[in-house]
Design a protein around this motif. Sequence first.
Motif, PDB file in Angstrom:
ATOM      1  N   VAL A  75      85.677  21.678 -69.389  1.00  0.00           N
ATOM      2  CA  VAL A  75      84.935  20.892 -68.335  1.00  0.00           C
ATOM      3  C   VAL A  75      83.457  20.872 -68.952  1.00  0.00           C
ATOM      4  O   VAL A  75      82.910  21.558 -69.781  1.00  0.00           O
ATOM      5  CB  VAL A  75      85.145  21.602 -67.066  1.00  0.00           C
ATOM      6  CG1 VAL A  75      86.398  21.380 -66.656  1.00  0.00           C
ATOM      7  CG2 VAL A  75      84.511  23.116 -67.103  1.00  0.00           C
TER       8      VAL A  75
ATOM      9  N   HIS B 299      84.036  16.778 -54.249  1.00  0.00           N
ATOM     10  CA  HIS B 299      83.853  18.071 -54.519  1.00  0.00           C
ATOM     11  C   HIS B 299      82.923  18.242 -55.792  1.00  0.00           C
ATOM     12  O   HIS B 299      82.970  17.495 -56.579  1.00  0.00           O
ATOM     13  CB  HIS B 299      85.184  19.031 -54.440  1.00  0.00           C
ATOM     14  CG  HIS B 299      85.842  18.880 -53.418  1.00  0.00           C
ATOM     15  ND1 HIS B 299      85.503  18.992 -51.915  1.00  0.00           N
ATOM     16  CD2 HIS B 299      87.196  18.453 -52.921  1.00  0.00           C
ATOM     17  CE1 HIS B 299      86.265  18.759 -51.189  1.00  0.00           C
ATOM     18  NE2 HIS B 299      87.595  18.309 -51.653  1.00  0.00           N
TER      19      HIS B 299
ATOM     20  N   SER C 178      82.360  19.709 -59.612  1.00  0.00           N
ATOM     21  CA  SER C 178      83.168  19.588 -60.599  1.00  0.00           C
ATOM     22  C   SER C 178      83.509  21.111 -60.938  1.00  0.00           C
ATOM     23  O   SER C 178      82.508  22.136 -60.623  1.00  0.00           O
ATOM     24  CB  SER C 178      82.184  18.908 -61.903  1.00  0.00           C
ATOM     25  OG  SER C 178      82.999  19.618 -63.146  1.00  0.00           O
ATOM     26  N   PRO C 179      84.479  21.708 -61.539  1.00  0.00           N
ATOM     27  CA  PRO C 179      84.765  23.032 -62.123  1.00  0.00           C
ATOM     28  C   PRO C 179      83.770  23.591 -62.805  1.00  0.00           C
ATOM     29  O   PRO C 179      83.570  24.782 -62.944  1.00  0.00           O
ATOM     30  CB  PRO C 179      86.143  23.015 -62.567  1.00  0.00           C
ATOM     31  CG  PRO C 179      86.614  21.759 -61.835  1.00  0.00           C
ATOM     32  CD  PRO C 179      85.721  20.771 -61.686  1.00  0.00           C
ATOM     33  N   ARG C 180      83.195  22.514 -63.370  1.00  0.00           N
ATOM     34  CA  ARG C 180      82.079  23.178 -64.466  1.00  0.00           C
ATOM     35  C   ARG C 180      80.857  23.697 -63.903  1.00  0.00           C
ATOM     36  O   ARG C 180      80.379  24.583 -64.585  1.00  0.00           O
ATOM     37  CB  ARG C 180      81.438  21.646 -65.073  1.00  0.00           C
ATOM     38  CG  ARG C 180      80.460  22.059 -66.286  1.00  0.00           C
ATOM     39  CD  ARG C 180      79.703  20.642 -66.807  1.00  0.00           C
ATOM     40  NE  ARG C 180      78.707  20.819 -67.784  1.00  0.00           N
ATOM     41  CZ  ARG C 180      79.120  21.142 -69.229  1.00  0.00           C
ATOM     42  NH1 ARG C 180      80.270  20.969 -69.307  1.00  0.00           N
ATOM     43  NH2 ARG C 180      77.877  21.386 -69.878  1.00  0.00           N
ATOM     44  N   THR C 181      80.463  23.480 -62.368  1.00  0.00           N
ATOM     45  CA  THR C 181      79.778  24.212 -61.876  1.00  0.00           C
ATOM     46  C   THR C 181      79.758  25.646 -61.530  1.00  0.00           C
ATOM     47  O   THR C 181      78.942  26.576 -61.355  1.00  0.00           O
ATOM     48  CB  THR C 181      79.267  23.487 -60.753  1.00  0.00           C
ATOM     49  OG1 THR C 181      80.429  23.205 -59.771  1.00  0.00           O
ATOM     50  CG2 THR C 181      78.727  21.915 -60.793  1.00  0.00           C
ATOM     51  N   MET C 182      80.905  26.244 -61.741  1.00  0.00           N
ATOM     52  CA  MET C 182      81.283  27.315 -61.420  1.00  0.00           C
ATOM     53  C   MET C 182      80.830  28.410 -62.309  1.00  0.00           C
ATOM     54  O   MET C 182      80.329  29.597 -61.910  1.00  0.00           O
ATOM     55  CB  MET C 182      82.918  27.810 -61.264  1.00  0.00           C
ATOM     56  CG  MET C 182      83.466  28.084 -62.792  1.00  0.00           C
ATOM     57  SD  MET C 182      85.244  28.532 -62.540  1.00  0.00           S
ATOM     58  CE  MET C 182      86.009  26.915 -62.141  1.00  0.00           C
TER      59      MET C 182
ATOM     60  N   ARG D   6      83.796  28.155 -70.622  1.00  0.00           N
ATOM     61  CA  ARG D   6      83.807  26.845 -70.127  1.00  0.00           C
ATOM     62  C   ARG D   6      84.216  25.995 -71.051  1.00  0.00           C
ATOM     63  O   ARG D   6      84.996  24.672 -70.945  1.00  0.00           O
ATOM     64  CB  ARG D   6      82.341  26.393 -69.796  1.00  0.00           C
ATOM     65  CG  ARG D   6      82.023  25.119 -69.168  1.00  0.00           C
ATOM     66  CD  ARG D   6      80.449  24.977 -68.867  1.00  0.00           C
ATOM     67  NE  ARG D   6      79.572  25.051 -69.960  1.00  0.00           N
ATOM     68  CZ  ARG D   6      78.365  24.832 -70.059  1.00  0.00           C
ATOM     69  NH1 ARG D   6      77.767  24.763 -68.623  1.00  0.00           N
ATOM     70  NH2 ARG D   6      77.484  24.785 -70.933  1.00  0.00           N
TER      71      ARG D   6
ATOM     72  N   LYS E  55      77.386  24.878 -53.293  1.00  0.00           N
ATOM     73  CA  LYS E  55      78.442  24.159 -54.293  1.00  0.00           C
ATOM     74  C   LYS E  55      79.880  24.818 -54.110  1.00  0.00           C
ATOM     75  O   LYS E  55      80.720  24.822 -55.018  1.00  0.00           O
ATOM     76  CB  LYS E  55      77.853  24.466 -55.776  1.00  0.00           C
ATOM     77  CG  LYS E  55      76.676  24.056 -56.049  1.00  0.00           C
ATOM     78  CD  LYS E  55      76.243  24.095 -57.466  1.00  0.00           C
ATOM     79  CE  LYS E  55      74.893  23.639 -57.655  1.00  0.00           C
ATOM     80  NZ  LYS E  55      74.441  23.934 -59.058  1.00  0.00           N
TER      81      LYS E  55
ATOM     82  N   SER F  25      82.184  22.070 -47.628  1.00  0.00           N
ATOM     83  CA  SER F  25      82.166  22.146 -49.125  1.00  0.00           C
ATOM     84  C   SER F  25      82.134  20.823 -49.700  1.00  0.00           C
ATOM     85  O   SER F  25      82.784  20.808 -50.870  1.00  0.00           O
ATOM     86  CB  SER F  25      83.459  23.004 -49.647  1.00  0.00           C
ATOM     87  OG  SER F  25      83.420  24.358 -48.959  1.00  0.00           O
TER      88      SER F  25
ATOM     89  N   LEU G 171      87.882  25.983 -70.785  1.00  0.00           N
ATOM     90  CA  LEU G 171      88.420  25.156 -69.662  1.00  0.00           C
ATOM     91  C   LEU G 171      88.351  23.684 -69.803  1.00  0.00           C
ATOM     92  O   LEU G 171      88.993  22.870 -69.111  1.00  0.00           O
ATOM     93  CB  LEU G 171      87.780  25.624 -68.474  1.00  0.00           C
ATOM     94  CG  LEU G 171      88.118  25.217 -66.965  1.00  0.00           C
ATOM     95  CD1 LEU G 171      89.562  25.753 -66.860  1.00  0.00           C
ATOM     96  CD2 LEU G 171      87.038  25.535 -66.074  1.00  0.00           C
TER      97      LEU G 171
ATOM     98  N   ARG H 239      80.923  27.494 -52.919  1.00  0.00           N
ATOM     99  CA  ARG H 239      81.303  29.082 -53.718  1.00  0.00           C
ATOM    100  C   ARG H 239      81.397  29.802 -52.522  1.00  0.00           C
ATOM    101  O   ARG H 239      81.900  30.768 -52.706  1.00  0.00           O
ATOM    102  CB  ARG H 239      80.183  29.316 -54.496  1.00  0.00           C
ATOM    103  CG  ARG H 239      79.922  28.616 -55.900  1.00  0.00           C
ATOM    104  CD  ARG H 239      78.788  28.905 -56.725  1.00  0.00           C
ATOM    105  NE  ARG H 239      78.847  28.000 -57.905  1.00  0.00           N
ATOM    106  CZ  ARG H 239      77.579  28.090 -58.686  1.00  0.00           C
ATOM    107  NH1 ARG H 239      76.616  28.976 -58.548  1.00  0.00           N
ATOM    108  NH2 ARG H 239      77.722  27.420 -59.711  1.00  0.00           N
TER     109      ARG H 239
END
Length: 426
Positions: free
Chosen positions: A426, A399, A401-405, A421, A178, A171, A424, A180
């Motif tokens: 991000v 890793h 960024s949480p933004r990519t979720m 987003r 990404k 990961s 959050l 996931r």
Amino acid sequence: MDTAIPLSPRSAAPTTEPPPPPLQLHIPSHHPAPGERPDFGYVRRYAAGVTERPAIDVPAQQTHEFAYHLIRVLDDDGAAVGAWDPKLDPETLRRGLRAMMLTRAYDERMYRVQRQGKTSFYMKCTGEEAVAVAQALALAPDDMAFPTYRQQGILIARGWPLIDMMCQCYSNAQDRLKGRQLPVLYSARDASFFSLAGNLGNQFPQAVGWAMASAYKGDRRIAVSWIGEGSTAEPDFHHALTFASVYRAPVVLNIVNNQWAISSHQEIAGGEVATFAARAIGFGLACLRVDGNDFLAVHAVTQWAAERARANCGATLIELFTYRAGPHSTSDDPSRYRPEDEWKEWPLGDPIERLSRHLIRLGEWSPERHAQLESELADEVREAARQAERYGTLDQGPHFSPRTMFDDVFKEMPWHLRKQRQELGV
């Protein structure tokens, strides 16, 4: 007028017949427990080469007897015998042997790095390498595979980079998914390798649906799917077989009976009273049952089923009879439910050793070349791991960024995801 008065049950004439026995619930006897001697008495040894090979266009009913056979090509001396011998050339055999050995070397490496904390989870396919590799070589490269987490050999046989597979397990920053997906739940569109899921049963209906679409569009590609024997108890299995039968979907459906569904023996899933291949009979599907540790036999039955699908003769259900040598996953301790090293006494042997013996018998291999290749592959895996770890590991990063979720979910991001987003930050 006299009226007869019926006797009450209490006043009925006594009977001398014994009362019927009480009902009893049958619970399949558990496989030998830890500390007991391994017992494979339930594994019937079919001789290699005795099973006939029908034409690919026979009615499905003419294959139903094969549900209770075990197709084998390699005999105990390493000779290829019988009508199912695919007569592969030595180069193809060596290619298959190398892919199986590379798969095992990759598994060993990734199992160790999980123990080192570099990834959270891993699942080996030790003892089952012939299932993925032989089938991959029998299929067209663009046939769509809907596998489980124990068919990493398909990617390896199709030449997919080990580094990419390792990055997915880590990961890390080069993980195309990404972060996931759980480790080992690969996805590779360019390798015609459909995304994995932890729940295995859903791969069957997805494969059947994909195959139906391929036929509807007049394409030439078929679908192939794998599940474990435990998943045949799931509704998805029966839904898939219904649609495959009704619409004659060009699909090959594989049940990998490796004897264990986590800690439950195959008898609990129904293997005590019938074979898993026999489940095709009620749906009117063609079926075959094969020695899953016999590379040549696995290749042959897969080729037969693929040709049948391409000829618009319908789907085939294949039971691959094999053995899971390792734990279910790195979260499992098989010594708690089966004898230690039981796999070493598996009557159908090791797929790598058996193919190596066959090549040696042909004069196309040697123990020295085998040992040399084993060493070379270990070095290849070690170097791939070194390069993959340059992009990070689970315990050290970097890793995504949480933004990519929020990315890659919709073609155009809807308002509520944009708002989430923003909230959050991000």
